[in-house]
Write a protein that holds these residues in place. Structure first.
Motif, PDB file in Angstrom:
ATOM      1  N   ASP A 165       0.743  -1.301   0.076  1.00 26.83           N
ATOM      2  CA  ASP A 165      -0.201  -0.010   0.204  1.00 26.83           C
ATOM      3  C   ASP A 165       0.898   1.385   0.112  1.00 26.83           C
ATOM      4  OD1 ASP A 165      -1.858   2.084   0.434  1.00 26.83           O
ATOM      5  OD2 ASP A 165      -2.566   1.260   2.236  1.00 26.83           O
ATOM      6  N   TYR A 192       1.354  -3.280  -6.932  1.00 28.59           N
ATOM      7  CA  TYR A 192       0.715  -2.096  -6.236  1.00 28.59           C
ATOM      8  C   TYR A 192      -0.598  -2.121  -7.065  1.00 28.59           C
ATOM      9  CZ  TYR A 192      -0.730   2.567  -4.992  1.00 28.59           C
ATOM     10  OH  TYR A 192      -1.293   3.713  -4.579  1.00 28.59           O
ATOM     11  N   LEU A 222       6.272   4.664  -5.490  1.00 28.99           N
ATOM     12  CA  LEU A 222       6.439   3.042  -5.118  1.00 28.99           C
ATOM     13  C   LEU A 222       8.052   3.189  -4.701  1.00 28.99           C
ATOM     14  CD1 LEU A 222       5.159   0.416  -4.557  1.00 28.99           C
ATOM     15  CD2 LEU A 222       5.477   0.002  -7.001  1.00 28.99           C
ATOM     16  N   ALA A 247      -6.232  -4.770  -6.230  1.00 24.39           N
ATOM     17  CA  ALA A 247      -4.800  -5.170  -5.871  1.00 24.39           C
ATOM     18  C   ALA A 247      -4.780  -6.919  -5.540  1.00 24.39           C
ATOM     19  CB  ALA A 247      -4.472  -4.480  -4.441  1.00 24.39           C
TER      20      ALA A 247
END
Length: 297
Positions: A165, A192, A222, A247
């Motif tokens: 997350d 993700y 990320l 996800a």
């Protein structure tokens, strides 16, 4: 007290696969393996029935763990294996037995005709309440291969998959995934799932340039979240995979080529009690690879 890899053993094919996976993990970590067999007592009148009497109990509490331990010692000669036989409610007893463990490993039944898990009440309860990482392993070809019965070269090409997350990255989950990839000398795929802007819901289009810009922004977030662990584990090759959509679905898709899927579960100690979030629930029920659930604050 010596840290261990602890595995729940009930004699099923799933728990045997879990024990093999745990033995492989124990060898990678240089830790002893503890096999825990829990016998849940039955009411006295039922205990007199032929199928639940003293001979059956002796079989479950003596022969099954002994044979499992002997087999693991043969296949994994460098691993120190011990057996612990306990009585009580299975989920609570397993959690208590693993309170000093680095990892708790359980078996989970594969769905007939569909790759994945059928996570029973014991497994779900353990995952929902554990504050140490819990790995669920299904019986089957992939679990057996990852369990270490094949040479390491046969599993090296399979990456570790991390579900993250980006809005609230959990240090414990990321560190666990990087460490597992490093132990296996394999790639870490970081998956993700993110949502499209609201105007997509109303059928409005988005030009290619804006689409690319959003993807670059997600990839940059990320990368920033993972930077400390890439510096700590420079040998681990990282593949970033930000994707639009669910996800859980993307992680399940990625599990088909994975040696391990790593996801997080937030520890909740409030009045509502412990539970498993929707992403973890979806992955646990449908992943075709072993799944590690790492609890975090």
């Amino acid at each position: 007290m010596t840290r261990t890899i602890t595995v729940g053993l009930d004699g099923s094919a799933e728990s045997r696969a879990a024990a093999e996976w745990a033995a492989h993990e124990a060898r990678l970590r240089g830790l002893p393996l503890k096999l825990v067999q829990v016998w849940e007592p039955v009411p006295a009148p039922m205990a007199q029935a032929p199928l639940l009497g003293a001979e059956t109990q002796q079989h479950w509490t003596e022969r099954i763990p002994r044979e499992a331990a002997d087999g693991i010692r043969q296949r994994h000669p460098g691993v120190d294996v011990t057996v612990e036989q306990l009585t009580g409610p299975p989920a609570d007893t397993l959690l208590d037995a693993a309170k000093d463990a680095e990892l708790l490993v359980l078996g989970s039944r594969g769905l007939s005709g569909v790759g994945g898990f059928l996570v029973g009440s014991v497994g779900l309860s353990v995952v929902a309440h554990a504050e140490l990482p819990v790995v669920l392993v299904r019986a089957g070809e992939q679990a057996a291969e990852e369990g270490g019965t094949n040479p390491p070269s046969t599993t090296a090409s399979r990456p570790v998959v991390l579900g993250i997350d980006v809005g609230a990255p959990a240090d414990a989950v990321i560190e666990f995934a990087f460490a597992e990839a490093a132990r296996r000398d394999t790639t870490l795929r970081v998956v993700y799932g993110w949502s499209l802007p609201p105007y997509y819901a109303y059928g409005l289009g988005m030009d290619a340039g804006l689409n690319d810009e959003l993807f670059r922004a997600e990839a940059a977030a990320l990368t920033e979240a993972l930077r400390p662990w890439q510096l700590k584990h420079p040998a681990v090759e990282v593949a970033l995979e930000p994707r639009v959509g669910s996800a859980a679905n993307h992680l399940v898709d990625a599990s088909r080529e994975a040696s391990l899927v790593v996801i997080g579960r937030r520890i909740r100690r409030g009045a509502l009690g412990a539970h498993i979030g929707p992403v973890a629930h979806g992955v646990l029920h449908h992943s075709t690879a072993p799944v590690a659930v790492v609890a975090h604050d």
